[in-house]
Design an enzyme around this catalytic site. Sequence first.
Site, PDB file in Angstrom:
ATOM      1  CG  HIS A  19      -2.007  -1.056   1.091  1.00 40.23           C
ATOM      2  ND1 HIS A  19      -2.696  -1.557   2.181  1.00 40.23           N
ATOM      3  CD2 HIS A  19      -2.511  -1.712   0.006  1.00 40.23           C
ATOM      4  CE1 HIS A  19      -3.568  -2.467   1.778  1.00 40.23           C
ATOM      5  NE2 HIS A  19      -3.471  -2.581   0.467  1.00 40.23           N
ATOM      6  CG  HIS A  42      -7.064 -11.073  -7.633  1.00 44.24           C
ATOM      7  ND1 HIS A  42      -6.219 -10.870  -8.701  1.00 44.24           N
ATOM      8  CD2 HIS A  42      -7.473 -12.369  -7.713  1.00 44.24           C
ATOM      9  CE1 HIS A  42      -6.110 -12.000  -9.388  1.00 44.24           C
ATOM     10  NE2 HIS A  42      -6.865 -12.924  -8.817  1.00 44.24           N
ATOM     11  CB  SER A  95      -5.007  -1.726  -3.097  1.00 40.92           C
ATOM     12  OG  SER A  95      -5.728  -2.906  -3.363  1.00 40.92           O
ATOM     13  CD  GLU A 113     -12.972  -9.940  -4.767  1.00 39.21           C
ATOM     14  OE1 GLU A 113     -13.188 -11.159  -4.607  1.00 39.21           O
ATOM     15  OE2 GLU A 113     -11.826  -9.429  -4.759  1.00 39.21           O
ATOM     16  CG  ASP A 137     -10.709 -14.705 -13.951  1.00 39.71           C
ATOM     17  OD1 ASP A 137     -10.232 -15.395 -13.040  1.00 39.71           O
ATOM     18  OD2 ASP A 137     -10.024 -14.250 -14.902  1.00 39.71           O
ATOM     19  N   GLY A 138     -10.740 -11.564 -12.593  1.00 38.67           N
ATOM     20  CA  GLY A 138     -10.004 -10.334 -12.854  1.00 38.67           C
ATOM     21  C   GLY A 138      -9.111 -10.396 -14.067  1.00 38.67           C
ATOM     22  CG  ASP A 158      -2.959  -7.938  -3.743  1.00 33.74           C
ATOM     23  OD1 ASP A 158      -2.129  -8.773  -3.363  1.00 33.74           O
ATOM     24  OD2 ASP A 158      -3.667  -7.275  -2.965  1.00 33.74           O
TER      25      ASP A 158
END
Length: 262
Positions: A19, A42, A95, A113, A137-138, A158
């Site tokens: 972060h 994510h 984030s 997400e 799905d990212g 991430d």
Amino acid sequence: MLSYQHAYHAGNPADLHKHMALAELLGMMTQKTRGISYAETHAGRGLYDLASPEALKTGEAAGGVARIVVDPATPYGRALGLARDLRGQAAYPGSPLIARLLLRPQDRLTLMELHPGEHVALRAALAGDGVAIHRRDGYAGLLGLAPLLPRKGLVLVDPSYEVKSEYETAAEFTRHLVLRWPQASVMIWYPVLAAERHADLIGGLAPLPHLRHEVVFCEAPARGMTGSGLLLVNAPHGAGRIFERVLAQGAGVFAGPTRVGT
């Protein structure tokens, strides 16, 4: 897999590394008036409560954000202060919220997400103008949308790495993304483990120009994650300097860098 819940780990040393670097990078990329696109594969829920049963069960924030005096003049300090002003002193911004608090009206956020509960919480925390939130799905989602507008962008990758193949998947996604969206920088977080599973990620990114930064934790456990790593692909000019500021801000949590460079 949909079992991972970041609420148990919010504010831990790995979060600080990720972060602080993200905030510094966003601060650098928003110095010019031109808008940018920020995206995550994510996203999680975006906002965490360090007084929640999940956070108290592990107590990981005690070795992370609770161990430092956050400088409100830094980008990370500004985001943390704003989140606490809005949601109370136990609030911890993930984030997506850090980005939302640091970005400007001309910037755009695209968040992926897949977990149903996390997706609902993410929408509650961040839905609004300039923010697109997708339950999908990212990797597939961002590849389907890229390139985003504005063209100058930053993508955070991430995943939880619950599945060992995630390291290879993250590298493959990044290779495809920069082909479709060459104006994007990509920051990938990974855990540093004794098994060095991140070697597959680093090897998969070898053809791409990137910066690499790893830290070890002052109170590293005997087993499990002993440090945190970041890879920055297509890094903006001068981005290497952000890691020095991250180490300074995380003094007392990070014992020092184990790797700095390409």
